[in-house]
Design a protein around this motif. Structure first.
Motif, mmCIF file in Angstrom:
data_model
loop_
_atom_site.group_PDB
_atom_site.id
_atom_site.type_symbol
_atom_site.label_atom_id
_atom_site.label_comp_id
_atom_site.label_asym_id
_atom_site.label_seq_id
_atom_site.Cartn_x
_atom_site.Cartn_y
_atom_site.Cartn_z
ATOM 1 N N SER A 89 -19.735 -48.457 -24.890
ATOM 2 C CA SER A 89 -18.750 -49.008 -23.970
ATOM 3 C C SER A 89 -19.162 -50.380 -23.462
ATOM 4 N N ALA A 90 -20.479 -50.580 -23.248
ATOM 5 C CA ALA A 90 -20.970 -51.873 -22.773
ATOM 6 C C ALA A 90 -20.694 -52.976 -23.785
ATOM 7 N N ARG A 91 -20.622 -52.614 -25.065
ATOM 8 C CA ARG A 91 -20.388 -53.600 -26.112
ATOM 9 C C ARG A 91 -18.906 -53.764 -26.449
ATOM 10 N N LEU A 92 -18.162 -52.664 -26.412
ATOM 11 C CA LEU A 92 -16.747 -52.734 -26.764
ATOM 12 C C LEU A 92 -15.865 -53.133 -25.592
ATOM 13 N N GLY A 93 -16.266 -52.756 -24.384
ATOM 14 C CA GLY A 93 -15.379 -52.895 -23.239
ATOM 15 C C GLY A 93 -14.551 -51.637 -23.079
ATOM 16 N N ILE A 94 -14.040 -51.418 -21.872
ATOM 17 C CA ILE A 94 -13.357 -50.165 -21.559
ATOM 18 C C ILE A 94 -12.088 -49.987 -22.390
ATOM 19 N N LYS A 95 -11.280 -51.039 -22.495
ATOM 20 C CA LYS A 95 -10.001 -50.892 -23.204
ATOM 21 C C LYS A 95 -10.209 -50.540 -24.669
ATOM 22 N N ARG A 96 -11.079 -51.270 -25.356
ATOM 23 C CA ARG A 96 -11.321 -50.983 -26.769
ATOM 24 C C ARG A 96 -11.995 -49.633 -26.966
ATOM 25 N N ASN A 132 -12.832 -37.532 -28.393
ATOM 26 C CA ASN A 132 -12.648 -37.109 -27.005
ATOM 27 C C ASN A 132 -13.776 -37.618 -26.113
ATOM 28 N N ALA A 133 -15.006 -37.600 -26.633
ATOM 29 C CA ALA A 133 -16.144 -38.099 -25.856
ATOM 30 C C ALA A 133 -15.960 -39.574 -25.533
ATOM 31 N N PHE A 134 -15.554 -40.358 -26.528
ATOM 32 C CA PHE A 134 -15.319 -41.789 -26.306
ATOM 33 C C PHE A 134 -14.252 -42.010 -25.239
ATOM 34 N N PHE A 135 -13.203 -41.204 -25.337
ATOM 35 C CA PHE A 135 -12.091 -41.398 -24.406
ATOM 36 C C PHE A 135 -12.418 -40.890 -23.005
ATOM 37 N N VAL A 136 -12.882 -39.640 -22.913
ATOM 38 C CA VAL A 136 -13.103 -39.008 -21.609
ATOM 39 C C VAL A 136 -14.180 -39.734 -20.805
ATOM 40 N N ALA A 137 -15.250 -40.167 -21.476
ATOM 41 C CA ALA A 137 -16.332 -40.840 -20.776
ATOM 42 C C ALA A 137 -15.882 -42.154 -20.158
ATOM 43 N N THR A 138 -14.807 -42.724 -20.690
ATOM 44 C CA THR A 138 -14.343 -44.036 -20.244
ATOM 45 C C THR A 138 -13.129 -43.944 -19.326
ATOM 46 N N ALA A 139 -12.314 -42.914 -19.487
ATOM 47 C CA ALA A 139 -11.038 -42.832 -18.776
ATOM 48 C C ALA A 139 -11.224 -42.803 -17.262
ATOM 49 N N LEU A 140 -12.174 -41.995 -16.769
ATOM 50 C CA LEU A 140 -12.373 -41.903 -15.326
ATOM 51 C C LEU A 140 -12.814 -43.242 -14.753
ATOM 52 N N SER A 141 -13.760 -43.912 -15.415
ATOM 53 C CA SER A 141 -14.209 -45.229 -14.957
ATOM 54 C C SER A 141 -13.053 -46.225 -14.956
ATOM 55 N N ALA A 142 -12.195 -46.150 -15.972
ATOM 56 C CA ALA A 142 -11.054 -47.071 -16.048
ATOM 57 C C ALA A 142 -10.071 -46.828 -14.917
ATOM 58 N N ILE A 143 -9.791 -45.562 -14.631
ATOM 59 C CA ILE A 143 -8.862 -45.239 -13.549
ATOM 60 C C ILE A 143 -9.415 -45.706 -12.204
ATOM 61 N N ILE A 199 -1.522 -47.787 -23.858
ATOM 62 C CA ILE A 199 -2.731 -48.455 -23.386
ATOM 63 C C ILE A 199 -2.856 -49.852 -23.979
ATOM 64 N N LEU A 200 -2.473 -50.008 -25.234
ATOM 65 C CA LEU A 200 -2.561 -51.312 -25.888
ATOM 66 C C LEU A 200 -1.729 -52.361 -25.150
ATOM 67 N N PHE A 201 -0.524 -51.975 -24.731
ATOM 68 C CA PHE A 201 0.389 -52.960 -24.145
ATOM 69 C C PHE A 201 0.389 -52.976 -22.618
ATOM 70 N N MET A 202 -0.059 -51.892 -21.986
ATOM 71 C CA MET A 202 0.043 -51.809 -20.524
ATOM 72 C C MET A 202 -1.279 -51.975 -19.792
ATOM 73 N N MET A 203 -2.380 -51.917 -20.507
ATOM 74 C CA MET A 203 -3.684 -52.056 -19.843
ATOM 75 C C MET A 203 -4.207 -53.468 -20.072
ATOM 76 N N PRO A 204 -4.388 -54.244 -19.006
ATOM 77 C CA PRO A 204 -4.855 -55.629 -19.168
ATOM 78 C C PRO A 204 -6.304 -55.697 -19.593
ATOM 79 N N LYS A 205 -6.644 -56.642 -20.457
ATOM 80 C CA LYS A 205 -8.029 -56.788 -20.917
ATOM 81 C C LYS A 205 -8.949 -57.210 -19.787
ATOM 82 N N ALA A 206 -8.527 -58.187 -19.011
ATOM 83 C CA ALA A 206 -9.414 -58.753 -17.983
ATOM 84 C C ALA A 206 -9.780 -57.732 -16.931
ATOM 85 N N SER A 207 -8.798 -56.921 -16.519
ATOM 86 C CA SER A 207 -9.063 -55.945 -15.473
ATOM 87 C C SER A 207 -9.821 -54.747 -15.991
ATOM 88 N N ALA A 208 -9.698 -54.474 -17.289
ATOM 89 C CA ALA A 208 -10.329 -53.288 -17.854
ATOM 90 C C ALA A 208 -11.805 -53.481 -18.089
#
Length: 423
Positions: A89-96, A132-143, A199-208
């Motif tokens: 996640s540190a390398r990809l960023g939350i959105k990716r 699921n691990a990739f998604f779940v581990a990141t979703a809470l932090s993103a929210i 997520i692709l269209f509604m989640m901003p890169k800068a804020s994520a």
């Protein structure tokens, strides 16, 4: 997080806290709703397979042990993958990171619906667990990072999504399963395509993502050893280990109760779907409505132990009245209430358990808890073979009581969790 970043968070905390009190947790930007919707779909995978287990057994000529591996492979891969999510996640960023997880889930769920051997599905469920691990581990932090309200309210919103996903999963599995056992897998893949677009269209890169300087520092600091280092904090280790015991009971109910209702009581695919829909709705309702009240009135640790004892009691009741269809169904649904309360309580506690970054704490905790989820389905069936068909419920309840004992004996090391929540 860098020192300047920490200072900014602390400086903003009073204003954020005041704003959180004035705003409803449902007053969120559209990006948060996109992540919440994707979370619902991701957690459908947990109970999606439940109603179609008897059908898969008959049509694929599978044994009970093979069917339980559908959950074991899923949870085992999730547990191990949680250890590397922080570094990736540190390398990809939350959105990716979120989009990568969604793509993996969609691909492996579609492939699972296209094969004809149960062991092939077991391996594909392992790939599903990775996504699921990739998604779940990141979703809470993103929210939490995108939310307009505080951390506590954000966690509750995430638990709403989890509860809805867990409740809708069996219903979707039951309704689509009436067409074919393959249909639920294709259904999840299709819904994940929709989640990807949102997520692709509604989640901003800068804020994520964190600011550029902070992201660079996180990239340098992120290490595969971070979750293991975090477990050196006694409170986090206790919560993780107790969650492993508690999850043993959780997945005993989720998997073995479905097998009992399907094989012993001959409940059809629709019936199983509605039973676990009731269970999931109770879980979703209590995680949002009653868990915060219990936390406020009893304190996190006392409330958690109380809910775990009550959950263990439902497993013991199912063990004693295994041949009574009505009792088993009622206990499954009632157990959802205690599970919903405990899920919110322990998630909130873990966020305040140790002075480490939240994603690191979540990864360390999830690694331990999903080990319990990986072992329980397989051994529940083995316990039935070694002893009798009552034994898995008794043993699952025993593991939940072990979690209570572990938490209570270490409560003096966990009291800072209640203090942090009060503050």
């Amino acid at each position: 997080m860098s020192s300047p970043a920490r200072q900014q968070v602390r400086a903003a905390a009073p204003n954020q806290g005041a704003a959180a009190k004035k705003q409803s947790m449902f007053n969120q930007p559209i990006a948060v709703w996109a992540i919440a919707f994707a979370s619902i779909i991701a957690f459908m995978g947990l109970g999606l397979v439940d109603p179609i287990l008897p059908m898969m057994k008959d049509q694929l000529h599978a044994t009970d042990s093979q069917l339980t591996l559908l959950f074991t492979s899923y949870n085992a891969v999730m547990a191990v993958a949680m250890l590397v999510t922080g570094v990736i996640s540190a390398r990809l960023g939350i959105k990716r990171m979120l989009l990568t997880g969604i793509v993996i889930i969609a691909i492996f769920s579609a492939l699972a619906g296209s094969v004809d051997q149960v062991m092939d599905i077991v391996w594909l469920r392992a790939g599903w667990g990775l996504g699921n691990a990739f998604f779940v581990a990141t979703a809470l932090s993103a929210i939490v990072s995108l939310s307009r309200v505080g951390v506590g309210a954000s966690i509750i919103l995430f638990e709403v999504a989890v509860g809805l996903g867990i409740s809708v999963g069996p219903l979707l599995g039951g309704e689509l399963g009436a067409v074919s056992w393959r249909a639920p897998f294709y259904g999840v893949a299709g819904l994940m395509v929709l989640a990807f677009c949102l997520i692709l269209f509604m989640m901003p890169k800068a804020s994520a993502k964190a600011p550029a300087t902070a992201a660079a520092q996180l990239k340098k600091k992120a290490s595969l050893l971070d979750p293991f280092r975090a477990l050196r904090y006694r409170a986090l280790f206790i919560f993780g280990l107790s969650a492993a015991f508690y999850n043993f009971g959780f997945f005993t109910l989720l998997v073995y109760a479905a097998l009992v209702l399907g094989h012993l009581h001959h409940l059809d695919v629709h019936g199983l779907g509605y039973v676990f829909l009731g269970w999931g709705l109770m879980l979703a309702f209590t995680s949002v409505v009653t868990a915060p009240k219990l936390q406020k009135s009893m304190g996190t640790i006392t409330a958690m132990c109380t809910q775990l004892i009550l959950f263990a009691a439902t497993l013991f009741a199912m063990g004693y009245w295994t041949t009574n269809e009505t009792v088993v169904i009622l206990m499954v649904i009632i157990a959802g209430a205690f599970l919903g309360n405990n899920n919110t309580l322990i998630t909130t506690a873990v966020m305040n358990a140790a002075p480490v970054e939240r994603p690191t704490a979540s990864a360390a905790y999830s690694f331990l808890r999903f080990i319990g989820g990986a072992l329980a389905p397989y051994y529940a069936v083995k316990f039935a073979e070694w002893f009798d068909f009552h034994a898995p419920f008794y043993i699952g309840g025993g593991f939940v009581i072990l979690a209570v004992i572990l938490i209570w004996l270490n409560r003096k090391h966990l009291k800072h969790v209640d203090e942090a929540e009060a503050h």
